[in-house]
Design a protein around this motif. Sequence first.
Motif, short mmCIF file in Angstrom:
data_model
loop_
_atom_site.label_atom_id
_atom_site.label_comp_id
_atom_site.label_asym_id
_atom_site.label_seq_id
_atom_site.Cartn_x
_atom_site.Cartn_y
_atom_site.Cartn_z
N MET A 1 3.12 50.77 26.72
CA MET A 1 3.83 49.18 27.38
C MET A 1 3.65 48.48 26.25
O MET A 1 3.42 49.11 25.23
CB MET A 1 2.63 48.54 28.10
N LYS A 2 4.59 47.79 26.34
CA LYS A 2 5.71 47.11 24.91
C LYS A 2 5.11 45.05 25.68
O LYS A 2 4.18 44.79 26.91
CB LYS A 2 7.26 47.55 25.70
N TRP A 3 4.20 45.02 24.76
CA TRP A 3 3.36 43.68 24.79
C TRP A 3 4.85 42.87 24.78
O TRP A 3 5.46 42.65 23.52
CB TRP A 3 2.90 42.54 23.91
N ASN A 4 5.24 41.56 25.82
CA ASN A 4 6.34 40.54 25.60
C ASN A 4 5.94 39.34 25.33
O ASN A 4 6.63 38.95 26.26
CB ASN A 4 6.81 41.02 26.50
N LEU A 5 4.52 39.19 25.04
CA LEU A 5 4.12 37.41 24.89
C LEU A 5 5.03 35.99 24.28
O LEU A 5 5.47 35.68 25.33
CB LEU A 5 2.93 37.19 23.70
N ARG A 6 5.91 37.13 23.26
CA ARG A 6 6.92 35.70 22.41
C ARG A 6 8.26 35.37 23.59
O ARG A 6 8.25 34.34 23.51
CB ARG A 6 7.39 36.39 21.14
N LEU A 7 8.40 36.45 24.28
CA LEU A 7 9.71 36.07 25.03
C LEU A 7 8.87 34.84 26.26
O LEU A 7 9.98 34.48 26.30
CB LEU A 7 9.87 37.21 25.22
N ALA A 8 7.79 36.36 26.78
CA ALA A 8 7.53 34.79 28.05
C ALA A 8 7.34 33.52 27.36
O ALA A 8 7.57 32.53 28.56
CB ALA A 8 6.67 35.83 28.68
N ALA A 10 8.68 31.59 24.72
CA ALA A 10 10.28 31.15 24.93
C ALA A 10 10.80 30.96 25.89
O ALA A 10 10.73 30.23 26.04
CB ALA A 10 10.30 32.63 23.90
N ASN A 11 10.23 31.07 26.99
CA ASN A 11 10.95 31.13 28.40
C ASN A 11 9.97 29.73 29.03
O ASN A 11 11.25 29.66 30.12
CB ASN A 11 10.81 32.28 29.17
N ARG A 12 9.04 29.83 28.15
CA ARG A 12 8.53 28.48 28.69
C ARG A 12 8.80 27.32 27.71
O ARG A 12 7.62 26.51 27.97
CB ARG A 12 7.23 28.47 29.06
N GLY A 13 9.92 27.55 26.72
CA GLY A 13 9.43 26.20 25.64
C GLY A 13 8.44 25.91 24.42
O GLY A 13 8.49 25.65 23.52
N ILE A 14 7.37 27.59 24.27
CA ILE A 14 6.52 27.54 23.74
C ILE A 14 7.17 28.63 22.54
O ILE A 14 7.23 29.90 22.37
CB ILE A 14 5.55 28.02 23.88
N TRP A 15 7.33 28.13 20.92
CA TRP A 15 7.84 28.95 20.47
C TRP A 15 7.25 28.74 18.92
O TRP A 15 7.92 29.46 18.21
CB TRP A 15 9.82 27.60 19.60
N LYS A 16 5.78 28.46 18.71
CA LYS A 16 5.00 28.47 17.89
C LYS A 16 3.41 29.12 17.92
O LYS A 16 3.09 28.85 19.08
CB LYS A 16 5.18 27.42 16.59
N ALA A 17 3.03 30.57 17.32
CA ALA A 17 2.14 30.72 17.57
C ALA A 17 0.53 29.46 17.78
O ALA A 17 -0.22 29.33 18.53
CB ALA A 17 1.62 31.89 16.63
N SER A 18 1.07 28.90 16.80
CA SER A 18 -0.08 27.69 17.60
C SER A 18 -0.02 26.68 18.06
O SER A 18 -1.22 26.55 18.82
CB SER A 18 -0.25 26.62 15.81
#
Length: 107
Positions: A1-8, A10-18
């Motif tokens: 499985m590939k973990w795809n949290l960052r793209l998910a 980013a698609n909702r306008g969240i660009w930073k882990a914080s």
Amino acid sequence: MKWNLRLAAANRGIWKASELHRLLTERGMVISAGKMSGLWSGHPASIKLQDLDVICAVLGCGIADLLIPEPEKVPGPAEAGQPRVAATGDGPAVTPKRRDGRSLPPL
């Protein structure tokens, strides 16, 4: 499985882990900086199903947006010439080794 949290995210306008960390905390998911880093970098060691529910709720996405199957990475069935090792212990003997590199005492 590939973990795809960052793209998910980013698609909702969240660009930073914080920013995601803050949103997760608001929903009751208390997470350490180290675990958040693992989730964000794409290499989580483990994740609870409850945490997946919170992440999906925060991002407004489904599990399919977070986990991408990679069936091509699954090894094929053993070929006819290769021995199959059963989980019953009938396979080859395993010799324990010390982690520090030193040899074991003689038997």
